[in-house]
Design a protein around this motif. Structure first.
Motif, short mmCIF file in Angstrom:
data_model
loop_
_atom_site.label_atom_id
_atom_site.label_comp_id
_atom_site.label_asym_id
_atom_site.label_seq_id
_atom_site.Cartn_x
_atom_site.Cartn_y
_atom_site.Cartn_z
N LEU A 128 0.87 -1.18 0.00
CA LEU A 128 0.00 0.00 0.00
C LEU A 128 0.90 1.22 0.00
CD1 LEU A 128 -3.02 0.42 2.44
CD2 LEU A 128 -1.69 2.34 1.58
N LEU A 129 0.77 2.08 -1.01
CA LEU A 129 1.57 3.29 -1.11
C LEU A 129 0.84 4.42 -0.39
CD1 LEU A 129 2.72 3.12 -4.84
CD2 LEU A 129 3.87 2.23 -2.80
N LEU A 130 1.48 4.99 0.63
CA LEU A 130 0.83 6.03 1.42
C LEU A 130 1.87 7.02 1.91
CD1 LEU A 130 -2.00 6.75 2.68
CD2 LEU A 130 -1.09 5.75 4.78
N ASP A 131 1.63 8.31 1.63
CA ASP A 131 2.50 9.37 2.11
C ASP A 131 1.81 10.13 3.23
OD1 ASP A 131 4.19 8.60 0.12
OD2 ASP A 131 3.71 10.26 -1.23
N PRO A 132 2.57 10.57 4.25
CA PRO A 132 1.96 11.37 5.31
C PRO A 132 1.31 12.61 4.72
CG PRO A 132 4.18 10.71 5.90
CD PRO A 132 4.00 10.34 4.45
N GLY A 133 0.13 12.96 5.23
CA GLY A 133 -0.58 14.11 4.68
C GLY A 133 -1.46 14.76 5.73
N LEU A 134 -2.51 15.45 5.28
CA LEU A 134 -3.34 16.23 6.18
C LEU A 134 -4.28 15.39 7.01
CD1 LEU A 134 -4.25 19.25 3.87
CD2 LEU A 134 -2.59 19.21 5.74
N SER A 168 -7.39 8.82 6.35
CA SER A 168 -6.58 8.81 5.13
C SER A 168 -6.98 7.72 4.15
CB SER A 168 -5.09 8.63 5.49
OG SER A 168 -4.89 7.37 6.11
N GLY A 169 -7.91 6.85 4.57
CA GLY A 169 -8.34 5.74 3.72
C GLY A 169 -7.48 4.50 3.85
N ILE A 170 -6.56 4.50 4.80
CA ILE A 170 -5.56 3.45 4.89
C ILE A 170 -6.19 2.07 5.10
CG2 ILE A 170 -5.19 3.97 7.35
CD1 ILE A 170 -2.32 3.13 7.03
N LEU A 171 -7.20 1.97 5.97
CA LEU A 171 -7.79 0.66 6.24
C LEU A 171 -8.57 0.15 5.04
CD1 LEU A 171 -9.11 1.14 9.91
CD2 LEU A 171 -6.90 0.24 9.15
N GLY A 172 -9.35 1.01 4.43
CA GLY A 172 -10.12 0.60 3.27
C GLY A 172 -9.27 0.19 2.10
N ILE A 173 -8.21 0.96 1.84
CA ILE A 173 -7.30 0.64 0.73
C ILE A 173 -6.63 -0.71 0.99
CG2 ILE A 173 -5.21 1.35 -0.49
CD1 ILE A 173 -6.09 4.27 0.15
N ALA A 174 -6.18 -0.92 2.23
CA ALA A 174 -5.54 -2.20 2.57
C ALA A 174 -6.52 -3.35 2.33
CB ALA A 174 -5.08 -2.18 4.03
N ALA A 175 -7.77 -3.18 2.75
CA ALA A 175 -8.77 -4.24 2.57
C ALA A 175 -8.98 -4.55 1.09
CB ALA A 175 -10.08 -3.82 3.22
N LEU A 176 -9.05 -3.53 0.25
CA LEU A 176 -9.25 -3.75 -1.18
C LEU A 176 -8.04 -4.44 -1.80
CD1 LEU A 176 -10.96 -0.36 -2.01
CD2 LEU A 176 -12.03 -2.61 -2.20
N LEU A 177 -6.85 -4.04 -1.38
CA LEU A 177 -5.64 -4.68 -1.91
C LEU A 177 -5.52 -6.12 -1.44
CD1 LEU A 177 -3.02 -1.77 -1.54
CD2 LEU A 177 -4.19 -2.52 -3.61
N LEU A 178 -6.14 -6.41 -0.29
CA LEU A 178 -6.10 -7.77 0.25
C LEU A 178 -7.21 -8.66 -0.31
CD1 LEU A 178 -5.23 -6.91 3.96
CD2 LEU A 178 -3.80 -8.28 2.42
N GLY A 179 -8.01 -8.12 -1.22
CA GLY A 179 -8.98 -8.97 -1.90
C GLY A 179 -10.43 -8.59 -1.76
N LEU A 193 -12.08 12.88 3.29
CA LEU A 193 -12.64 12.28 2.09
C LEU A 193 -11.77 12.56 0.88
CD1 LEU A 193 -16.46 13.03 2.55
CD2 LEU A 193 -15.10 11.14 3.44
N LEU A 194 -11.22 13.77 0.80
CA LEU A 194 -10.30 14.10 -0.29
C LEU A 194 -9.02 13.27 -0.20
CD1 LEU A 194 -10.64 18.00 -0.35
CD2 LEU A 194 -11.52 16.39 -2.05
N ALA A 195 -8.48 13.13 1.02
CA ALA A 195 -7.26 12.35 1.21
C ALA A 195 -7.49 10.88 0.86
CB ALA A 195 -6.77 12.48 2.65
N THR A 196 -8.63 10.35 1.27
CA THR A 196 -8.96 8.96 0.95
C THR A 196 -9.02 8.74 -0.56
OG1 THR A 196 -10.13 8.57 3.02
CG2 THR A 196 -10.73 7.18 1.15
N ALA A 197 -9.72 9.63 -1.26
CA ALA A 197 -9.84 9.50 -2.71
C ALA A 197 -8.48 9.60 -3.39
CB ALA A 197 -10.79 10.57 -3.25
N VAL A 212 -16.76 7.54 -1.08
CA VAL A 212 -16.67 8.11 0.27
C VAL A 212 -17.83 9.07 0.49
CG1 VAL A 212 -14.19 7.81 0.51
CG2 VAL A 212 -15.06 9.86 -0.60
N TYR A 213 -18.26 9.18 1.76
CA TYR A 213 -19.47 9.94 2.09
C TYR A 213 -19.30 10.68 3.41
CZ TYR A 213 -21.35 6.23 -0.98
OH TYR A 213 -21.57 5.35 -2.01
N LEU A 214 -19.99 11.80 3.53
CA LEU A 214 -20.23 12.39 4.84
C LEU A 214 -21.32 11.57 5.53
CD1 LEU A 214 -20.18 16.15 3.81
CD2 LEU A 214 -18.43 14.97 5.17
#
Length: 293
Positions: A128-134, A168-179, A193-197, A212-214
């Motif tokens: 999972l590629l992730l850079d520190p951000g807001l 940051s979307g880290i958990l969701g992205i990991a789950a998708l990459l894991l299948g 939401l912007l960071a996740t996207a 992603v949603y409010l």
């Protein structure tokens, strides 16, 4: 570019007043830090707590006259300054220095998180590629680390997931990459939401696989797995919402909880969930459970 730092040692009330004074005196940035090893782990709703002993650090251009600047700060303060000192900040390539603090992290199994500027240690793994951000969440904090460990141990193939408080979307992205097949993210912060996207796009995940949603727009459906890495208070309050989002037989993973708060959070969910043994790292715990009805 060389810099000077002004350190002022004071209490929580005075620290807040000094922020505006230092900015008015020309500080490029202000940092408030604990000066007495007094952790603040979860503030009450609406609170912005500071430490009893606080170090206020102002960053200034090295060309300033420190005597004149100190006088201007004292004038704005209206009384003699608390204990303080000026210090030359070592001239470094700060961007490179900052980047060196972030290295690939292994979470178990095939799951790694890697900054985008480094080659993955195991290119064939799930990287999972992730850079520190807001938005909060780079995987280093125990609450996020334990969630990622838990995800790496699950069979997520063809699963639908909800990440409530996606950051940051880290958990969701990991789950998708894991299948996982499909994932929805919810957060109260539009910046999250912007960071996740953005992070999903960086990991070649199509927007339709991770919408992603409010909270008011949260999908009214049930998911195979629901993730929520928030804080204990909101997790207890959200128990009816997160329960309704989890299908019978589905899985729940909750984090952002101190060990002393685990029983309170679990009691909010016990009518509908059977909990697994508690996972703990330092003073933090991660709770996982199966919905029984």
């Amino acid at each position: 570019m060389p810099w000077l730092q002004l350190y002022i040692y004071t209490n929580r009330t005075e620290a807040e007043a000094l922020e505006d004074i230092l900015l008015a005196a020309g500080a490029a940035s202000i940092t408030l830090q604990d000066n007495a090893d007094q952790p603040i782990l979860e503030p009450a709703l609406g609170e912005t707590p500071l430490w009893d002993n606080t170090r206020v650090t102002g960053l200034f251009d090295a060309d300033i006259d420190t005597a004149l600047c100190s006088a201007a700060i004292a004038n704005g303060y209206g009384k003699p300054l608390p204990p303080h000192k000026w210090e030359q900040l070592e001239d470094k390539d700060w961007e490179r220095e900052w980047m060196q603090n972030y290295q690939p992290i292994h979470f178990g199994g095939d799951l790694w998180i890697c900054p985008s500027w480094l080659e993955p240690p195991q290119p064939e793994a799930v990287n999972l590629l992730l850079d520190p951000g807001l938005a909060f969440g780079t995987g280093t904090h125990p609450t996020t680390f334990m969630c990622l460990q838990w995800l790496s141990e699950q069979d997520l193939n063809n699963q639908t997931l909800m990440d409530y408080g996606c950051g940051s979307g880290i958990l969701g992205i990991a789950a998708l990459l894991l299948g996982a097949d499909q994932l929805a993210g919810v957060d109260i912060d539009p910046q999250a939401l912007l960071a996740t996207a953005d992070n999903a796009q960086r990991n070649h995940i199509a927007a339709e696989r991770f919408p992603v949603y409010l909270p008011p727009k949260c999908p009214e459906q049930q998911f195979d797995t629901v993730l929520a890495n928030i804080l204990a208070g909101p997790l207890a309050e959200l128990a009816p919402t997160l329960t309704s989002l989890t299908r019978p037989g589905g899985r729940l993973c909750l984090s952002g909880i101190l060990a002393t708060q685990a029983e309170t959070v679990m009691s909010a969910y016990r009518d509908h969930f059977q909990f697994d043994p508690i996972r703990q790292q330092d003073e933090w715990v991660c709770l996982s459970a199966t919905r029984i009805h």
